[in-house]
Each structure stands twice: as C-alpha cells, then as structure tokens.
Write a protein that holds these residues in place. Structure first.
Motif, PDB file in Angstrom:
ATOM      1  N   THR A  76       2.819  33.937  50.293  1.00  0.00           N
ATOM      2  CA  THR A  76       1.932  35.141  50.238  1.00  0.00           C
ATOM      3  C   THR A  76       1.580  35.269  51.904  1.00  0.00           C
ATOM      4  N   ARG A  77       1.273  34.588  52.680  1.00  0.00           N
ATOM      5  CA  ARG A  77       0.604  34.842  54.057  1.00  0.00           C
ATOM      6  C   ARG A  77       1.806  35.111  54.874  1.00  0.00           C
ATOM      7  N   THR A  78       2.991  34.406  54.827  1.00  0.00           N
ATOM      8  CA  THR A  78       4.043  34.546  55.638  1.00  0.00           C
ATOM      9  C   THR A  78       4.971  35.685  55.436  1.00  0.00           C
ATOM     10  N   VAL A  79       5.202  35.888  54.203  1.00  0.00           N
ATOM     11  CA  VAL A  79       6.218  37.143  53.995  1.00  0.00           C
ATOM     12  C   VAL A  79       5.515  38.485  54.069  1.00  0.00           C
ATOM     13  N   LEU A 126      14.106  33.218  57.390  1.00  0.00           N
ATOM     14  CA  LEU A 126      14.524  32.202  56.203  1.00  0.00           C
ATOM     15  C   LEU A 126      13.457  31.156  55.957  1.00  0.00           C
ATOM     16  N   ARG A 127      13.153  31.231  54.540  1.00  0.00           N
ATOM     17  CA  ARG A 127      12.477  29.806  54.133  1.00  0.00           C
ATOM     18  C   ARG A 127      12.965  29.439  53.064  1.00  0.00           C
ATOM     19  N   HIS A 128      13.105  27.977  53.176  1.00  0.00           N
ATOM     20  CA  HIS A 128      14.107  27.232  52.344  1.00  0.00           C
ATOM     21  C   HIS A 128      13.454  25.771  52.198  1.00  0.00           C
ATOM     22  N   GLU A 154       9.804  22.332  60.046  1.00  0.00           N
ATOM     23  CA  GLU A 154       8.908  23.090  60.845  1.00  0.00           C
ATOM     24  C   GLU A 154       8.500  24.421  60.269  1.00  0.00           C
ATOM     25  N   HIS A 155       7.296  24.826  60.901  1.00  0.00           N
ATOM     26  CA  HIS A 155       6.803  26.186  60.380  1.00  0.00           C
ATOM     27  C   HIS A 155       6.390  26.730  61.769  1.00  0.00           C
ATOM     28  N   PRO A 156       7.257  27.229  62.615  1.00  0.00           N
ATOM     29  CA  PRO A 156       6.578  27.552  64.131  1.00  0.00           C
ATOM     30  C   PRO A 156       5.765  28.778  63.953  1.00  0.00           C
ATOM     31  N   THR A 157       5.635  29.766  63.177  1.00  0.00           N
ATOM     32  CA  THR A 157       5.002  30.810  63.259  1.00  0.00           C
ATOM     33  C   THR A 157       3.485  30.536  62.776  1.00  0.00           C
ATOM     34  N   GLN A 158       3.327  29.632  61.725  1.00  0.00           N
ATOM     35  CA  GLN A 158       2.028  29.207  61.221  1.00  0.00           C
ATOM     36  C   GLN A 158       1.557  28.508  62.471  1.00  0.00           C
ATOM     37  N   ALA A 159       2.222  27.533  63.199  1.00  0.00           N
ATOM     38  CA  ALA A 159       1.593  26.975  64.181  1.00  0.00           C
ATOM     39  C   ALA A 159       1.287  27.757  65.410  1.00  0.00           C
ATOM     40  N   SER A 187       4.182  17.669  55.455  1.00  0.00           N
ATOM     41  CA  SER A 187       3.891  19.108  55.755  1.00  0.00           C
ATOM     42  C   SER A 187       4.829  19.487  57.284  1.00  0.00           C
ATOM     43  N   ARG A 188       5.411  20.881  57.085  1.00  0.00           N
ATOM     44  CA  ARG A 188       6.047  21.312  58.390  1.00  0.00           C
ATOM     45  C   ARG A 188       4.913  21.891  59.192  1.00  0.00           C
ATOM     46  N   VAL A 189       3.938  22.479  58.520  1.00  0.00           N
ATOM     47  CA  VAL A 189       2.726  22.984  59.263  1.00  0.00           C
ATOM     48  C   VAL A 189       2.214  21.755  60.114  1.00  0.00           C
ATOM     49  N   ALA A 190       1.876  20.767  59.924  1.00  0.00           N
ATOM     50  CA  ALA A 190       1.368  19.517  60.577  1.00  0.00           C
ATOM     51  C   ALA A 190       2.472  18.993  61.769  1.00  0.00           C
ATOM     52  N   LEU A 241      -4.760  20.298  55.112  1.00  0.00           N
ATOM     53  CA  LEU A 241      -3.349  20.354  54.722  1.00  0.00           C
ATOM     54  C   LEU A 241      -3.502  20.449  53.342  1.00  0.00           C
ATOM     55  N   ARG A 242      -2.661  21.340  52.841  1.00  0.00           N
ATOM     56  CA  ARG A 242      -2.244  21.387  51.260  1.00  0.00           C
ATOM     57  C   ARG A 242      -1.583  20.058  50.986  1.00  0.00           C
ATOM     58  N   VAL A 243      -1.834  19.427  49.812  1.00  0.00           N
ATOM     59  CA  VAL A 243      -1.057  18.361  49.332  1.00  0.00           C
ATOM     60  C   VAL A 243       0.335  18.999  48.720  1.00  0.00           C
ATOM     61  N   GLN A 244       1.259  18.411  49.363  1.00  0.00           N
ATOM     62  CA  GLN A 244       2.627  18.981  49.022  1.00  0.00           C
ATOM     63  C   GLN A 244       3.283  18.411  47.830  1.00  0.00           C
ATOM     64  N   ARG A 245       2.746  18.522  46.616  1.00  0.00           N
ATOM     65  CA  ARG A 245       3.220  17.789  45.515  1.00  0.00           C
ATOM     66  C   ARG A 245       4.514  18.094  45.110  1.00  0.00           C
ATOM     67  N   HIS A 281      -7.048  25.792  58.021  1.00  0.00           N
ATOM     68  CA  HIS A 281      -6.246  25.364  56.734  1.00  0.00           C
ATOM     69  C   HIS A 281      -5.140  26.369  56.578  1.00  0.00           C
ATOM     70  N   PRO A 282      -3.692  26.091  56.469  1.00  0.00           N
ATOM     71  CA  PRO A 282      -2.824  27.078  56.727  1.00  0.00           C
ATOM     72  C   PRO A 282      -2.888  28.068  55.289  1.00  0.00           C
ATOM     73  N   GLY A 283      -3.474  27.545  54.074  1.00  0.00           N
ATOM     74  CA  GLY A 283      -3.048  28.180  52.977  1.00  0.00           C
ATOM     75  C   GLY A 283      -2.347  27.921  52.274  1.00  0.00           C
ATOM     76  N   PRO A 284      -1.944  28.058  51.116  1.00  0.00           N
ATOM     77  CA  PRO A 284      -3.132  28.172  50.295  1.00  0.00           C
ATOM     78  C   PRO A 284      -4.082  26.880  50.025  1.00  0.00           C
ATOM     79  N   VAL A 285      -5.119  27.008  49.876  1.00  0.00           N
ATOM     80  CA  VAL A 285      -6.230  25.930  49.538  1.00  0.00           C
ATOM     81  C   VAL A 285      -6.451  25.657  48.337  1.00  0.00           C
TER      82      VAL A 285
END
Ligand code: NCD
Length: 339
Positions: A76-79, A126-128, A154-159, A187-190, A241-245, A281-285
């Motif tokens: 949602t946020r990134t795109v 790209l997100r993959h 990694e998720h550099p633009t979030q950081a 977590s790539r955000v972490a 961080l969101r739990v990355q199930r 929190h990077p979201g989604p929460v």
C-alpha cells in the motif's frame, strides 16, 4: 499466485559505491554515510518544495520519464508513495499488475523485467519475495533499479522514510537510542534500519522472541538486548515490526496473545522509554499484536508521518538516480543531487 523464483543463489552483496556513482538503490548496505545524508537532505528539500505555493513550487524535473513498479508482493504505502513521488516530479509512473501478468504463465523474472525495460522504463522499482532479487535485476537491466523490498533482505526507502521521521521529531539521529522490537530475523525493514541508523550514529538495540532473532550476522553495528526491558530502557525511538508470518516456518513465533504480552507496544511498555519517545512501525500494523490500536492516536506515535515521508524520500531517490545534468538546476531539490 505461483512465482517463478529463478534467481540463482547466493546473490553477491552490493559493492560500496563511490560518491557520484550511485546507479541503483539496492540497499542501505553499500551506501556511504555521505550518500545517506545527501538523500535525506534531498528528501527534506523535496518535502519543502512539494508543499510550496504553486508559483514558487518545483518545476517538473523528471518530465517525460517513465518509472515502472513491479511488485510481486502486496503493498500500500510503498507503491502509492512511489507513484505520488513520480507525479510530483513530473514523471509517469506505471504499475505492472504482476498477478494479472505473464508471470502467471510462468515467465521468469529476468524475462519479465527485460520486457518491461524494452517497452520503456527509465527506472524499475522491484518488490519480490526472494532476497537478492533487486541485485539480480540490477545485473540484467541497463536502467536504475530501486529495491522496494526483497524477501528478508533490505527495504532501503522505508529506512530512509523512518530516518527522516526521526530527524523531524528529534532533530538528530546521532547519539539516540533506538529499540527495534519484534520479528527481526525476517524483517527487511529492521535490517535496513539497523544499517542506516548505526551509519548515522544511533545506538540500535534489537529485541524479539529468541526464535525471531537473526541466527547470525546482526545487521550494521546493532546490538541484541538481553530482554525487551534492556532495549526499551530510556529509548528515544521504538520501532515495532509486523510479524512476517509469510516468511517463516510455523512455530517460530508465539501466538498473538503471548506475543502482545511479551513484545507488543502498549502505553505501559512505553513508560520505560524516554518521555519524548518516538513510536514507529513501518505498517501495516496488526493492532493488538505489535502495538495497541490506541497508540496509533498517541502524540508520540509517528506512524502516519512515516507513511507521508515516503513521498519526499522516494522523490529524492528518483531525482538522485534519474536527474540528468540539466535537471539538477531544479531550484529547490538540487543541492544534494550531485554528490
Ligand atoms: C514493509 C515491507 O513490506 O517490508 N511494509 C512497508 O513497505 N511499509 C513491512 C511489512 O510488510 O511488514
């Protein structure tokens, strides 16, 4: 949706780029401190320019350019913020709807990306789900590649959005104590934040269920806290961080109620932190799991500001990677583009 995971492993990490040579943004790892600071300076200028009155506002430095978002995972946020950033700079942003594309027919990642580039792309975002996918893409494409999240990589633009938010709230990053709490391992955000915030001089403490800590290789100069109390004690910034199930074998994480009790953020848990702590929190929460829903309305919580800052940060990244010599005269966003 079946994905064609055709990326050879292992993927080599990026080599540190010399100033002036940033061609892609694949991760924070590989950026110099000067490059990271220049991107943040540029983002601040873009934010000011975006909100300037029309007559003094920015021109369209990326007019005629076309960026393509290729997301193999939901967003949602990134795109949205990449599209808003492109529009603010005068570029056209187009999305490849991956789940309605030839990926469904089994097309390989490199074939899909080369097709997108052949039709016309000045940059590919790209997100993959596979770690290293953006590095792989960068080896196949002649245009800049921006990593919008690769597996647990990694998720550099979030950081960068998180760092801009901290700067706005606290005026600095160096010397701050930052606690990152939760599913660190997946977590790539972490990972991107640990690299970026330690690069910028913060003390980063990681804390989470033992099964959700990285088995090896703590990112950046971050430290693992003995327990959550050690991480939260006096913290200036707390990032849940969101739990990355979707990225973990079952059984790695405690059930939601136990997770909330031990690792979830609540008003009570924040009492251990600095009185003017910033909650991120990077979201989604997942309300009631990583943080109580009421905290989203707490003045210490900057989650909406993080999302809003995604736009100027992504403007800064697009401008830095795509602006040609002449475009750099763009009055309000030009200072950092020429490192
Ligand atoms: C993050 C992601 O996709 O890595 N989302 C985002 O871009 N804000 C975090 C997450 O999904 O947990």
């Amino acid at each position: 949706m079946s994905l064609s995971l055709t990326i050879p492993a292992p993927i080599a990490p990026p080599t540190p780029g010399a100033p002036g040579q940033l061609r892609h943004l694949l991760g924070i790892r590989g950026l110099t401190r000067r490059q990271a600071e220049a991107l943040l300076d540029q983002a601040r200028l873009c934010k000011a320019a975006r909100h300037a009155p029309a007559e003094t506002g920015p021109s369209r430095p990326l007019a005629g350019r076309r960026i393509v978002t290729v997301f193999y995972e939901p967003s949602t946020r990134t795109v949205q913020s990449f599209h808003a950033a492109a529009a603010a700079l005068g570029a056209q942003a187009v999305d490849l709807p991956v789940d309605r594309s030839s990926v469904h027919k089994g097309e390989r990642l490199d074939d899909t990306l080369e097709t997108v580039a052949a039709i016309g792309a000045d940059a590919v975002i790209l997100r993959h789900p596979q770690t290293g996918a953006a590095h792989y893409a960068a080896r196949h494409l002649d245009v800049p590649v921006i990593n919008a999240g690769d597996g647990t990589g990694e998720h550099p633009t979030q950081a960068l959005s998180d760092a801009l938010t901290i700067l706005e709230r606290r005026g600095r990053i160096a010397g701050l104590k930052v606690a990152i709490i939760g599913d660190i391992r997946h977590s790539r955000v972490a990972r991107s934040n640990a690299h970026l915030l330690t690069l910028l001089g913060a003390q980063v403490w990681l804390s989470g269920p033992p099964t959700a800590l990285p088995p090896a290789g703590i990112p950046g100069a971050a430290r693992v806290a003995r327990d959550r109390a050690e991480a939260l004690d006096g913290a200036d910034v707390v990032m849940a961080l969101r739990v990355q199930r979707e990225r973990q074998a079952s059984g790695l994480m405690p059930p939601a109620a136990a997770y909330r009790a031990w690792w979830g953020l609540s008003a009570e848990a924040l009492e251990q932190c600095s009185p003017d702590v910033v909650v991120l929190h990077p979201g989604p929460v997942n309300r009631g799991v990583e943080m109580d829903g009421e905290l989203l309305a707490d003045p210490r919580c900057a989650v909406r500001q993080q999302a809003a800052n995604g736009v100027p940060v992504r403007m800064a990244v697009l401008l830095t990677l795509l602006a040609r010599g002449g475009d750099r005269s763009w009055s309000m966003c030009s200072s950092a583009a020429g490192w």
